[in-house]
Design an enzyme around this catalytic site. Structure first.
Site, PDB file in Angstrom:
ATOM      1  N   PHE A 111       0.836  -1.208   0.000  1.00 37.67           N
ATOM      2  CA  PHE A 111       0.000   0.000   0.000  1.00 37.67           C
ATOM      3  C   PHE A 111       0.868   1.253   0.000  1.00 37.67           C
ATOM      4  O   PHE A 111       0.411   2.329  -0.392  1.00 37.67           O
ATOM      5  CB  PHE A 111      -0.977  -0.021   1.184  1.00 37.67           C
ATOM      6  CG  PHE A 111      -0.536   0.741   2.399  1.00 37.67           C
ATOM      7  CD1 PHE A 111       0.258   0.162   3.359  1.00 37.67           C
ATOM      8  CD2 PHE A 111      -0.937   2.053   2.576  1.00 37.67           C
ATOM      9  CE1 PHE A 111       0.660   0.869   4.481  1.00 37.67           C
ATOM     10  CE2 PHE A 111      -0.543   2.777   3.694  1.00 37.67           C
ATOM     11  CZ  PHE A 111       0.266   2.175   4.644  1.00 37.67           C
ATOM     12  N   LYS A 112       2.122   1.125   0.403  1.00 38.68           N
ATOM     13  CA  LYS A 112       3.001   2.294   0.443  1.00 38.68           C
ATOM     14  C   LYS A 112       3.213   2.896  -0.949  1.00 38.68           C
ATOM     15  O   LYS A 112       3.557   4.064  -1.078  1.00 38.68           O
ATOM     16  CB  LYS A 112       4.312   1.941   1.111  1.00 38.68           C
ATOM     17  CG  LYS A 112       4.068   1.625   2.591  1.00 38.68           C
ATOM     18  CD  LYS A 112       5.298   1.351   3.390  1.00 38.68           C
ATOM     19  CE  LYS A 112       5.009   1.273   4.878  1.00 38.68           C
ATOM     20  NZ  LYS A 112       4.231   0.086   5.278  1.00 38.68           N
ATOM     21  N   ASP A 113       2.987   2.087  -1.999  1.00 41.12           N
ATOM     22  CA  ASP A 113       3.093   2.625  -3.363  1.00 41.12           C
ATOM     23  C   ASP A 113       2.122   3.786  -3.587  1.00 41.12           C
ATOM     24  O   ASP A 113       2.432   4.702  -4.352  1.00 41.12           O
ATOM     25  CB  ASP A 113       2.748   1.545  -4.395  1.00 41.12           C
ATOM     26  CG  ASP A 113       3.826   0.466  -4.520  1.00 41.12           C
ATOM     27  OD1 ASP A 113       5.011   0.776  -4.360  1.00 41.12           O
ATOM     28  OD2 ASP A 113       3.454  -0.694  -4.799  1.00 41.12           O
TER      29      ASP A 113
END
Ligand SMILES: *Cc1c(COP(=O)(O)O)cnc(C)c1O
Length: 466
Positions: A111-113
């Site tokens: 999810f950090k993308d």
């Protein structure tokens, strides 16, 4: 929009400076001077918008003065165009009230993308206007490193040095970092632990000569721009489930308190958020803080959800700032006490307002596995351990059943294949676009966990690039 530090001593800055600075000069974190406010009509107008257009609507007030609307739109279209799902963050229905928001369709399946893809473009854009080159330095135990590298690879005027503990990240995680051969990407395997790697990064930032000579910068979750980008998906999901006419709750697998703080920001901006469920694993400092006012550091227990194995949640300071009535001097005093005694008591009166929005839940390994099995057997979905902790907390919640609950699915199950297979008997497969990882060439340096060796490597690499 101007930004102020939670500790009250650093200069007020605009969005561009806040993005490039990361941490404030007084050791605090930057927050907007005031929260932008959206009316019901503003939120209703987001119905039917694409993800990129929703991002423009939500982020526009935060970037005012640094980017105009068409510049912001171009960056959002590029960042979110790299996601493999046309909805960017699709919603999946699990039963009559439980939903998943899949945040893992970015280039590195984390999810950090969602935030880092935009941050990489913001860095490049702001540096283009200046005569500066910056050196991003970070330490990773796995996921953040690959997302940051993917976001910065090939970007002008930026070099990234990423330290990982040698032999202590999975082969997939290592290869996701070390097979990126862009000339501005430098992976370093440290002969030591993750804590050693993190201590080395801190020591480089504390070395004032070195830090200013190489213009050191960080992309960890204390960077305001990352949080801002995460506010968007709360709006996107809630609008699809009936906001502004119907309130929606979110369950958030939490580590550094960045993701769930973005939900708090959405609520402050006027989104009808019925509840934010802070889901932790057995490393439960946030659960103790929110339920009993006990914010005290324990020892870290390694779990199947490693991105949530934390001692101190750096972004919690941003909520504490509001709990202290936005009094920077008072918060600075509290944080000083916390840094020396490793504990902070949050009185009931101070917690009251947050308690109306946040609840928390501590999910152990058995409950996490049960949620993974339930998703597989009853809803035909394979979910990863972090998302399963969120789902378990959502299922255990005492909320009015009329309120839909969206669990944030923070990692692709194939990133945690062993844990998923143990719980469900099914081994998830890596998506084809990640395939080929095992055939690609790797490049990384191996260095001892010594500050001198790392600084020399950074200096030599930087000189070679000139
Ligand atoms: C980083 C991460 C989290 C925790 O998010 P925070 O913003 O640090 O609370 C949860 N799940 C996964 C898979 C992550 O990578």
């Amino acid at each position: 929009m101007q930004y102020i530090s939670t500790r009250g001593q650093a200069p007020r800055l605009g969005f561009e400076d806040v993005t490039l600075a990361g941490l404030a000069a007084d050791g605090g974190l930057y927050v907007p001077e005031s929260w932008p406010s959206f009316s019901s009509a503003d939120i209703a107008a987001m119905r039917g918008l694409s993800y990129a257009d929703t991002a423009v609507a939500v982020m526009k007030p935060f970037v005012a003065g640094a980017l105009d609307e068409s510049e912001l739109r171009a960056l959002c279209e590029t960042a979110y165009g790299r996601f493999s799902h046309a909805a960017v963050v699709p919603l999946t229905q699990l039963d009559h009230r439980q939903w998943l928001m899949e945040l893992f369709h970015g280039p590195t399946l984390a999810f950090k993308d969602v935030a880092l893809q935009l941050l990489g473009l913001l860095f490049e854009r702001f540096l283009a206007k200046r005569d500066t080159h910056i050196t991003v330095i970070g330490a990773t135990s796995g996921d953040t490193g690959s997302a940051a590298i993917d976001a910065l690879a090939g970007r002008a005027k930026v070099d990234i040095f990423m330290l990982h503990p040698k032999g202590r990240v999975s082969e997939v995680q290592r290869r996701q970092m070390t097979t990126v051969l862009a000339p501005n990407v430098h992976n370093i395997a440290i002969e030591g632990s993750f804590d050693d790697a993190q201590a080395l990064v801190k020591a480089m930032f504390a070395d004032a000569d070195f830090a200013s000579r190489f213009n050191l910068s960080a992309v960890n979750s204390i960077n305001w721009a990352r949080l801002m980008a995460q506010v968007v998906y709360y709006f996107y999901a809630a609008v699809r489930l009936g906001a502004p006419d119907r309130p929606v709750a979110f369950s958030v697998p939490t580590g550094n308190f960045g993701d769930v703080f973005a939900g708090y920001v959405a609520a402050k901006m006027g989104l009808p958020v019925a509840r934010l469920i802070v889901a932790t694993n057995v490393n439960d400092i946030l659960h103790r803080a929110l339920s009993a006012g006990d914010y005290s550091v324990g020892t870290v227990t390694p779990t199947a959800a490693p991105s949530m194995d934390i001692q101190v949640s750096s972004n919690f300071e941003r909520l504490l700032f509001d709990m202290h009535g936005r009094d920077g001097a008072a918060l600075a005093a509290s944080m000083k006490g916390f840094e020396s005694s490793k504990r902070l008591d949050i009185p009931q009166a101070m917690r009251a307002e947050a308690a109306a929005l946040f609840t928390s839940s501590r999910i152990d390994a058995d409950r996490m596995q049960l949620a993974m099995r339930w998703a597989h057997d009853r809803a035909n979905e394979i979910i990863d351990p972090h998302s399963a902790i969120g789902l378990a907390a959502a299922q255990d919640s005492d909320l009015d059943p009329a309120v839909p609950i969206v669990t944030l699915a923070t990692a692709h199950p194939a990133k945690f294949g062993d844990a998923v297979e143990r719980a469900t008997g099914v081994r998830p497969t890596l998506p084809a676009r990640i395939g080929g990882l095992f055939e690609r060439q790797e490049r990384y340096a191996v260095l001892p966990a010594e500050i001198g060796a790392i600084e020399n490597f950074v200096a030599e690499t930087a000189a070679a690039a000139d």
